[in-house]
Design a protein around this motif. Structure first.
Motif, mmCIF file in Angstrom:
data_model
loop_
_atom_site.group_PDB
_atom_site.id
_atom_site.type_symbol
_atom_site.label_atom_id
_atom_site.label_comp_id
_atom_site.label_asym_id
_atom_site.label_seq_id
_atom_site.Cartn_x
_atom_site.Cartn_y
_atom_site.Cartn_z
ATOM 1 N N UNK A 59 0.824 -1.206 0.000
ATOM 2 C CA UNK A 59 0.000 0.000 0.000
ATOM 3 C C UNK A 59 0.860 1.259 0.000
ATOM 4 N N UNK A 60 1.983 1.229 0.691
ATOM 5 C CA UNK A 60 2.834 2.403 0.793
ATOM 6 C C UNK A 60 3.570 2.661 -0.515
ATOM 7 N N UNK A 61 4.198 1.638 -1.070
ATOM 8 C CA UNK A 61 5.006 1.872 -2.264
ATOM 9 C C UNK A 61 4.154 2.104 -3.507
ATOM 10 N N UNK A 66 9.729 1.946 -7.111
ATOM 11 C CA UNK A 66 10.454 2.458 -5.943
ATOM 12 C C UNK A 66 10.325 1.435 -4.834
ATOM 13 N N UNK A 67 11.458 0.929 -4.379
ATOM 14 C CA UNK A 67 11.480 -0.032 -3.272
ATOM 15 C C UNK A 67 12.028 0.680 -2.044
ATOM 16 N N UNK A 68 11.406 0.476 -0.899
ATOM 17 C CA UNK A 68 11.831 1.116 0.338
ATOM 18 C C UNK A 68 12.299 0.045 1.313
ATOM 19 N N UNK A 69 13.475 0.252 1.898
ATOM 20 C CA UNK A 69 13.981 -0.627 2.947
ATOM 21 C C UNK A 69 14.339 0.220 4.153
ATOM 22 N N UNK A 70 14.020 -0.298 5.339
ATOM 23 C CA UNK A 70 14.408 0.352 6.579
ATOM 24 C C UNK A 70 15.329 -0.618 7.301
#
Length: 148
Positions: A59-61, A66-70
């Protein structure tokens, strides 16, 4: 490019909001002086966030470009944004620097808030943008003020 930057700003905001919501819900914390409950490390904090983040990741990406990693590296919380359809260039680096400047307060607040949830003197948030090959395009660090 502009459309992508607007989308990236929305992703950044959503990820940051999720981190704030997850910070209070984890169980990997210890009691420190004054009775406040805090995580023992940035890594514990990030692991708690990532469990919740995985639920909302799609839902966020919004899409696959665009891939997000924390992640955590010592006392540094690292947000890595990977662009699947872009390659490193001076123009891309400048555009990302400009867009990230608009989010400076968001990430500075994140660094300051980490100290509320993690037993550290100072906390640092690093934002990294990498291209599809994994090459660093641009990065910036935000460090909290030392505890008084």
């Amino acid at each position: 490019m502009k459309k992508r930057m607007v989308k990236l700003s929305a992703v950044i905001t959503a990820v940051f909001m999720l981190c704030g919501l997850c910070a209070c819900g984890g169980k990997e914390y210890a009691t420190v002086s004054g009775g406040a409950k805090k995580y023992e490390s940035v890594s514990d904090y990030v692991n708690s966030i990532n469990r919740s983040y995985q639920i909302y990741e799609k839902e966020i990406s919004g899409d696959d470009d665009v891939e997000v990693q924390i992640t955590a590296e010592g006392d540094v919380m690292v947000y890595t944004f990977r662009f699947e359809d872009m390659e490193k260039s001076d123009q891309l680096s400048e555009a990302l620097e400009s867009e990230l400047a608009k989010e400076d307060k968001t990430f500075q607040d994140a660094a300051d808030e980490i100290r509320q949830y993690v037993n550290v003197e100072t906390a640092t948030v690093e934002v990294r943008y990498v291209d599809r090959k994994g090459e660093l395009v641009y990065s910036k660090k935000y460090t909290s003020a030392a505890k008084k």
